[in-house]
Motif scaffolding. Structure first.
Motif, mmCIF file in Angstrom:
data_model
loop_
_atom_site.group_PDB
_atom_site.id
_atom_site.type_symbol
_atom_site.label_atom_id
_atom_site.label_comp_id
_atom_site.label_asym_id
_atom_site.label_seq_id
_atom_site.Cartn_x
_atom_site.Cartn_y
_atom_site.Cartn_z
ATOM 1 N N UNK A 6 0.817 -1.211 0.000
ATOM 2 C CA UNK A 6 0.000 0.000 0.000
ATOM 3 C C UNK A 6 0.853 1.264 0.000
ATOM 4 N N UNK A 7 2.117 1.139 0.353
ATOM 5 C CA UNK A 7 3.012 2.293 0.372
ATOM 6 C C UNK A 7 3.307 2.812 -1.031
ATOM 7 N N UNK A 8 3.086 1.971 -2.035
ATOM 8 C CA UNK A 8 3.428 2.359 -3.409
ATOM 9 C C UNK A 8 2.141 2.441 -4.230
ATOM 10 N N UNK A 9 1.538 3.611 -4.204
ATOM 11 C CA UNK A 9 0.243 3.816 -4.854
ATOM 12 C C UNK A 9 0.446 4.270 -6.290
ATOM 13 N N UNK A 29 7.180 8.710 2.505
ATOM 14 C CA UNK A 29 8.202 9.683 2.125
ATOM 15 C C UNK A 29 7.556 10.977 1.631
ATOM 16 N N UNK A 30 6.514 10.816 0.821
ATOM 17 C CA UNK A 30 5.777 11.994 0.354
ATOM 18 C C UNK A 30 5.159 12.742 1.530
ATOM 19 N N UNK A 31 4.654 11.996 2.504
ATOM 20 C CA UNK A 31 4.051 12.618 3.692
ATOM 21 C C UNK A 31 5.105 13.390 4.479
ATOM 22 N N UNK A 32 6.282 12.791 4.632
ATOM 23 C CA UNK A 32 7.361 13.449 5.378
ATOM 24 C C UNK A 32 7.800 14.736 4.695
ATOM 25 N N UNK A 33 7.876 14.708 3.363
ATOM 26 C CA UNK A 33 8.292 15.898 2.618
ATOM 27 C C UNK A 33 7.223 16.990 2.722
ATOM 28 N N UNK A 205 18.349 7.249 -4.393
ATOM 29 C CA UNK A 205 17.180 7.356 -5.266
ATOM 30 C C UNK A 205 16.867 6.103 -6.074
ATOM 31 N N UNK A 206 17.628 5.041 -5.891
ATOM 32 C CA UNK A 206 17.330 3.805 -6.624
ATOM 33 C C UNK A 206 16.622 2.812 -5.711
ATOM 34 N N UNK A 207 17.334 1.844 -5.211
ATOM 35 C CA UNK A 207 16.736 0.768 -4.427
ATOM 36 C C UNK A 207 16.342 1.199 -3.021
ATOM 37 N N UNK A 208 16.885 2.324 -2.543
ATOM 38 C CA UNK A 208 16.478 2.826 -1.224
ATOM 39 C C UNK A 208 15.181 3.619 -1.300
ATOM 40 N N UNK A 209 14.694 3.848 -2.519
ATOM 41 C CA UNK A 209 13.396 4.512 -2.746
ATOM 42 C C UNK A 209 13.335 5.909 -2.142
ATOM 43 N N UNK A 210 14.474 6.590 -2.152
ATOM 44 C CA UNK A 210 14.523 7.946 -1.632
ATOM 45 C C UNK A 210 14.667 8.967 -2.742
ATOM 46 N N UNK A 273 12.000 6.865 3.830
ATOM 47 C CA UNK A 273 12.105 5.703 2.941
ATOM 48 C C UNK A 273 12.808 4.540 3.633
ATOM 49 N N UNK A 274 13.879 4.845 4.350
ATOM 50 C CA UNK A 274 14.625 3.776 5.018
ATOM 51 C C UNK A 274 13.848 3.180 6.183
#
Length: 377
Positions: A6-9, A29-33, A205-210, A273-274
């Protein structure tokens, strides 16, 4: 019921297989930003001390992710290239020294070493197209070899190297070990202590999804004083908050590589993200990534005219799978896939797929069906 999926909509018709390039952000991550942006609008930097708590938490998360001995070994950097440059232009090179790399490196891990040629440093490129690439890499190390720098996972084919074997061999030879881990960290478990590496770096920005613009640089404690610094500012000092102090010295920790004001926006994003990767666990993430790659591998192998360019050996697999279609240019195949919302890229000998742990079975099955149709055109 909440699941990590659900984190990836993502859009309903999107088939995202491009984490080896840029990974989507999870919701948190979007919420934090957004929260950070709202605080800046309403309060400015009133709560800056709280921001620094998040920065320290990010260092702690990264230290755990890399299994670094201490957060002192972790620097927050702009990107992998910057960290590689800290190593390349920090060491005291002598005319005749050599650096060993592979012939499949991303430009970041090639150009930085070639830039040392005016100092008399030779760059030796080793082919990985052999049964034991680790043996070939170690065999290329001579008494002139100062450092071996290698991507633990190659960006175009996904070939994964045995970095523990390399680390042991290089230690025996007295050669420094630098790992470009951008295609590894966040996809598969990574351990700087087990690999005995001296330096490791990756973007978030790759596998860490940041976000882009925030990465990690690990530097072994004993080597930090040996790297000559070329960037200076208030943040890299041992006493960064004492603005009236006239005498100064670089921080003993890896913060010495962080010259100026931190990327606090990137910190908020990567920390969030982490937190997701930690909740899922890297062992579980690595297992899920490899399962999805094997699923794609098996499906593609059953399609006539498909040629796989990634290794099918279990210990060589990574999150990357590269293939081509006989008789069709990679650019043409890629354009057709993108028209069907299969997000990927042409890399090396073909098309690169790179699913993550959350990639849904539906995405893989639909992608295989699209590839089958494209191959028949």
């Amino acid at each position: 019921m909440y699941t990590f999926h659900d984190e990836f909509a993502q859009a309903a018709d999107l088939r995202y297989l491009n984490h080896a390039a840029v990974g989507p952000w999870p919701k948190r991550t979007a919420i934090a930003v957004r929260k950070f942006a709202d605080e800046n609008v309403l309060l400015g930097a009133r709560d800056y001390p709280d921001w620094m708590i998040v920065e320290q938490r990010l260092r702690e998360r990264l230290a755990r992710l890399l299994n670094a001995p201490s957060t002192d070994d972790i620097a927050l950097v702009k990107n992998t290239s910057q960290a590689l440059s800290f190593v390349a232009f920090g060491l005291d090179w002598k005319n005749g020294d050599s650096v060993v790399i592979s012939d499949e490196e991303f430009p970041s891990n090639r150009v930085v070493w070639e830039a040392l040629k005016p100092l008399g440093v030779d760059v030796i490129q080793v082919s990985l197209k052999c049964k034991e690439p680790e043996r070939a890499l170690l065999a290329a190390c001579t008494t002139r070899t100062r450092l071996l720098s290698i991507s633990s996972v190659q960006f175009s084919t996904g070939t994964r190297l045995d970095i523990e074997r390399l680390g042991q061999g290089l230690k025996q030879r007295g050669v420094l070990f630098c790992i470009d881990a951008i295609q590894h960290i966040g996809a598969l478990p990574f351990d700087v202590q087990a690999s005995q590496c001296d330096f490791a770096m990756a973007d978030g920005h790759k596998w860490m999804c940041g976000p882009e613009g925030q990465g990690v640089f690990y530097c072994r404690a004993e080597l930090r004083p040996q790297l000559k610094l070329h960037e200076f500012g208030w943040h890299m000092l041992e006493h960064p908050g004492d603005y009236g102090r006239n005498e100064w010295q670089p921080a003993a920790s890896a913060r010495r590589f962080e010259s100026g004001s931190p990327n606090m926006l990137g910190t908020m994003a990567l920390d969030a993200s982490l937190s997701l990767l930690e909740e899922v666990g890297m062992e579980q993430i690595g297992k899920a990534v490899l399962e999805r790659v094997m699923w794609l591998e098996q499906g593609l192998s059953a399609i006539e005219g498909i040629r796989l360019h990634s290794s099918r050996e279990a210990d060589r697999r990574s999150g990357i799978l590269t293939f081509s279609v006989d008789g069709k240019p990679a650019a043409e195949v890629w354009q057709r896939l993108m028209q069907h919302q299969v997000v990927c890229l042409p890399r090396g000998p073909g098309i690169r797929f790179s699913p993550h742990f959350y990639t849904q079975p539906k995405v893989i099955e639909e992608t295989l069906g699209i590839v089958r149709r494209v191959a028949l055109l």
